[in-house]
Design a protein around this motif. Structure first.
Motif, PDB file in Angstrom:
ATOM      1  N   LEU A 100      50.062 -52.963 -14.959  1.00 13.91           N
ATOM      2  CA  LEU A 100      50.453 -51.634 -15.425  1.00 13.91           C
ATOM      3  C   LEU A 100      49.231 -50.792 -15.769  1.00 13.91           C
ATOM      4  O   LEU A 100      48.228 -51.306 -16.293  1.00 13.91           O
ATOM      5  CB  LEU A 100      51.352 -51.734 -16.665  1.00 13.91           C
ATOM      6  CG  LEU A 100      52.865 -51.873 -16.406  1.00 13.91           C
ATOM      7  CD1 LEU A 100      53.173 -53.168 -15.682  1.00 13.91           C
ATOM      8  CD2 LEU A 100      53.636 -51.797 -17.716  1.00 13.91           C
ATOM      9  N   GLU A 117      51.549 -46.285 -18.610  1.00 19.40           N
ATOM     10  CA  GLU A 117      52.773 -47.085 -18.513  1.00 19.40           C
ATOM     11  C   GLU A 117      52.755 -48.225 -19.526  1.00 19.40           C
ATOM     12  O   GLU A 117      53.785 -48.554 -20.122  1.00 19.40           O
ATOM     13  CB  GLU A 117      52.920 -47.638 -17.093  1.00 19.40           C
ATOM     14  CG  GLU A 117      53.217 -46.562 -16.051  1.00 19.40           C
ATOM     15  CD  GLU A 117      53.140 -47.084 -14.641  1.00 19.40           C
ATOM     16  OE1 GLU A 117      53.740 -46.464 -13.750  1.00 19.40           O
ATOM     17  OE2 GLU A 117      52.455 -48.116 -14.420  1.00 19.40           O
ATOM     18  N   ARG A 118      51.583 -48.819 -19.705  1.00 17.14           N
ATOM     19  CA  ARG A 118      51.478 -49.925 -20.653  1.00 17.14           C
ATOM     20  C   ARG A 118      51.812 -49.473 -22.067  1.00 17.14           C
ATOM     21  O   ARG A 118      52.571 -50.134 -22.783  1.00 17.14           O
ATOM     22  CB  ARG A 118      50.075 -50.529 -20.593  1.00 17.14           C
ATOM     23  CG  ARG A 118      49.893 -51.766 -21.441  1.00 17.14           C
ATOM     24  CD  ARG A 118      48.614 -52.481 -21.053  1.00 17.14           C
ATOM     25  NE  ARG A 118      47.430 -51.700 -21.320  1.00 17.14           N
ATOM     26  CZ  ARG A 118      46.600 -51.227 -20.402  1.00 17.14           C
ATOM     27  NH1 ARG A 118      46.860 -51.423 -19.119  1.00 17.14           N
ATOM     28  NH2 ARG A 118      45.537 -50.533 -20.735  1.00 17.14           N
ATOM     29  N   LEU A 134      53.635 -46.930 -22.948  1.00 19.07           N
ATOM     30  CA  LEU A 134      55.063 -46.593 -22.994  1.00 19.07           C
ATOM     31  C   LEU A 134      55.923 -47.843 -23.121  1.00 19.07           C
ATOM     32  O   LEU A 134      56.838 -47.916 -23.960  1.00 19.07           O
ATOM     33  CB  LEU A 134      55.435 -45.812 -21.728  1.00 19.07           C
ATOM     34  CG  LEU A 134      56.886 -45.336 -21.604  1.00 19.07           C
ATOM     35  CD1 LEU A 134      57.222 -44.327 -22.687  1.00 19.07           C
ATOM     36  CD2 LEU A 134      57.116 -44.737 -20.209  1.00 19.07           C
ATOM     37  N   VAL A 135      55.643 -48.840 -22.291  1.00 20.46           N
ATOM     38  CA  VAL A 135      56.442 -50.067 -22.294  1.00 20.46           C
ATOM     39  C   VAL A 135      56.265 -50.823 -23.607  1.00 20.46           C
ATOM     40  O   VAL A 135      57.245 -51.308 -24.195  1.00 20.46           O
ATOM     41  CB  VAL A 135      56.062 -50.950 -21.089  1.00 20.46           C
ATOM     42  CG1 VAL A 135      56.682 -52.340 -21.226  1.00 20.46           C
ATOM     43  CG2 VAL A 135      56.516 -50.301 -19.790  1.00 20.46           C
ATOM     44  N   ASN A 188      54.062 -54.076 -11.950  1.00 19.22           N
ATOM     45  CA  ASN A 188      53.777 -52.905 -11.132  1.00 19.22           C
ATOM     46  C   ASN A 188      53.605 -53.366  -9.688  1.00 19.22           C
ATOM     47  O   ASN A 188      52.588 -53.966  -9.335  1.00 19.22           O
ATOM     48  CB  ASN A 188      52.511 -52.215 -11.636  1.00 19.22           C
ATOM     49  CG  ASN A 188      52.114 -51.031 -10.767  1.00 19.22           C
ATOM     50  OD1 ASN A 188      52.854 -50.619  -9.869  1.00 19.22           O
ATOM     51  ND2 ASN A 188      50.947 -50.475 -11.017  1.00 19.22           N
ATOM     52  N   LEU A 231      58.386 -52.077 -11.301  1.00 22.78           N
ATOM     53  CA  LEU A 231      58.137 -50.639 -11.217  1.00 22.78           C
ATOM     54  C   LEU A 231      57.493 -50.327  -9.876  1.00 22.78           C
ATOM     55  O   LEU A 231      56.580 -51.033  -9.441  1.00 22.78           O
ATOM     56  CB  LEU A 231      57.211 -50.182 -12.344  1.00 22.78           C
ATOM     57  CG  LEU A 231      57.571 -50.576 -13.779  1.00 22.78           C
ATOM     58  CD1 LEU A 231      56.518 -50.053 -14.748  1.00 22.78           C
ATOM     59  CD2 LEU A 231      58.944 -50.063 -14.153  1.00 22.78           C
ATOM     60  N   ARG A 270      58.279 -45.097 -10.763  1.00 28.98           N
ATOM     61  CA  ARG A 270      57.082 -44.861 -11.578  1.00 28.98           C
ATOM     62  C   ARG A 270      56.794 -43.365 -11.608  1.00 28.98           C
ATOM     63  O   ARG A 270      56.852 -42.716 -10.562  1.00 28.98           O
ATOM     64  CB  ARG A 270      55.879 -45.610 -10.995  1.00 28.98           C
ATOM     65  CG  ARG A 270      56.009 -47.106 -11.006  1.00 28.98           C
ATOM     66  CD  ARG A 270      54.756 -47.808 -10.471  1.00 28.98           C
ATOM     67  NE  ARG A 270      53.569 -47.391 -11.191  1.00 28.98           N
ATOM     68  CZ  ARG A 270      52.449 -46.944 -10.602  1.00 28.98           C
ATOM     69  NH1 ARG A 270      52.392 -46.805  -9.283  1.00 28.98           N
ATOM     70  NH2 ARG A 270      51.411 -46.596 -11.320  1.00 28.98           N
ATOM     71  N   PRO A 271      56.433 -42.867 -12.820  1.00 33.71           N
ATOM     72  CA  PRO A 271      56.485 -43.570 -14.114  1.00 33.71           C
ATOM     73  C   PRO A 271      57.926 -43.773 -14.547  1.00 33.71           C
ATOM     74  O   PRO A 271      58.805 -42.963 -14.198  1.00 33.71           O
ATOM     75  CB  PRO A 271      55.748 -42.609 -15.046  1.00 33.71           C
ATOM     76  CG  PRO A 271      55.978 -41.257 -14.447  1.00 33.71           C
ATOM     77  CD  PRO A 271      55.988 -41.471 -12.964  1.00 33.71           C
ATOM     78  N   PRO A 272      58.210 -44.844 -15.286  1.00 32.19           N
ATOM     79  CA  PRO A 272      59.598 -45.099 -15.671  1.00 32.19           C
ATOM     80  C   PRO A 272      60.109 -44.049 -16.654  1.00 32.19           C
ATOM     81  O   PRO A 272      59.365 -43.604 -17.539  1.00 32.19           O
ATOM     82  CB  PRO A 272      59.525 -46.484 -16.319  1.00 32.19           C
ATOM     83  CG  PRO A 272      58.119 -46.614 -16.789  1.00 32.19           C
ATOM     84  CD  PRO A 272      57.273 -45.861 -15.809  1.00 32.19           C
ATOM     85  N   GLU A 288      61.979 -42.754 -19.848  1.00 28.92           N
ATOM     86  CA  GLU A 288      62.195 -43.391 -21.148  1.00 28.92           C
ATOM     87  C   GLU A 288      63.653 -43.764 -21.399  1.00 28.92           C
ATOM     88  O   GLU A 288      63.927 -44.834 -21.947  1.00 28.92           O
ATOM     89  CB  GLU A 288      61.656 -42.492 -22.263  1.00 28.92           C
ATOM     90  CG  GLU A 288      60.145 -42.333 -22.207  1.00 28.92           C
ATOM     91  CD  GLU A 288      59.549 -41.936 -23.557  1.00 28.92           C
ATOM     92  OE1 GLU A 288      59.986 -42.504 -24.576  1.00 28.92           O
ATOM     93  OE2 GLU A 288      58.680 -41.064 -23.567  1.00 28.92           O
TER      94      GLU A 288
END
Length: 264
Positions: A148, A152-153, A155-156, A192, A219, A250-252, A254
């Motif tokens: 990631l 993204e990291r 966020l996750v 990813n 993703l 991507r990006p995922p 929310e």
């Protein structure tokens, strides 16, 4: 006391699977039975390793596998075959995806069978004994993030923390991912698939195999709104075959992350 050394020849397998095998061999150094990768160079020194290996592990999908249908095995050598179309003289046959726990058990039975053949012990090693239904281990509250990017990291990790998962392993490459999978159990893995420096699909399969009850999330740009319908269909088909629980663009988004992680 030094453990008993079992030399294993390996034929075929992907780079990721070979990383996993090397990890299994390395971890076995802490056991009484130690597994060592057999190579012709090592085998030339009789003081170091016997020739041939006591067991050969063959990937039935590789080109060299056909040789093990045609040629007899050296006396005392056991053949463990992975995949379809196994020869009749195979000692054990394992299916794909390869379960590392099953492989370790079969390697252990090679030593037990050698002891039985030598008359040192009286064992039936034809199949593992039924031990009843063990208590199911608690599901680990730990997540694995593979490949990631920084955004993204973050966020996750934030969304995982909202559902109480704060132990997160972030790995940058294939070897680190395989090492983490060999050491830890996970309730969630996020991969990813667009990161070209890792073999995302193979790592996903290893994750699902090692953590069959975990959420496997993938993703990819290939399932986002800008991807063509054929590309999205192809990636979704591969994801189903790999055992992916959730496939996000991507990006995922929310709301999607929250909906999936709320199931953990």
């Amino acid at each position: 006391m030094e453990g008993t050394r079992i030399f294993v020849g390996v034929v075929g397998f992907s780079d990721v699977e070979r990383h996993a095998l090397n990890t299994v061999f390395r971890l076995s150094e802490e056991r009484d039975l130690v597994y060592v990768l057999w190579t012709p160079t090592v085998a030339q020194d009789a003081a170091v390793a016997p020739a041939p290996a006591q067991v050969v592990l063959v990937d039935g999908a590789c080109a060299e596998a056909v040789l093990y249908h045609a040629k007899p095995l050296p006396q005392g050598q056991r053949l463990i075959w992975v995949g379809a179309d196994a020869p009749g003289h195979a000692w054990r046959v394992l299916g794909r995806p390869l379960a590392w726990g099953d492989l370790l058990h079969e390697l252990d039975t090679v030593y037990a069978a050698d002891q039985a053949d030598s008359g040192l012990v009286d064992l039936d090693v034809t199949s593992p004994a039924a031990l009843g239904e063990p208590d199911a281990p608690p599901t680990p509250r730990r997540a694995l993030l593979v490949g990631l990017g920084h955004g993204e990291r973050v966020l996750v990790v934030r969304h995982l923390a909202q559902v109480g998962i704060t132990e997160v392993d972030v790995v940058p490459d294939n070897e680190a991912a395989v090492n983490s999978l060999s050491r830890n159990g996970y309730c969630c893995g996020v991969f990813n698939l667009d990161e070209h420096l890792i073999d995302g699909w193979s790592l996903l399969r290893l994750f699902v195999e090692a953590n069959p009850h975990a959420m496997a999330m993938a993703l990819s740009d290939q399932v986002g709104p800008l991807a063509g319908w054929w590309r999205r269909r192809r990636v979704r088909r591969h994801a189903r075959r790999a055992g992916v629980s959730a496939l996000l663009g991507r990006p995922p988004a929310e709301p999607e992350l929250s909906a999936w992680f709320d199931l953990l």
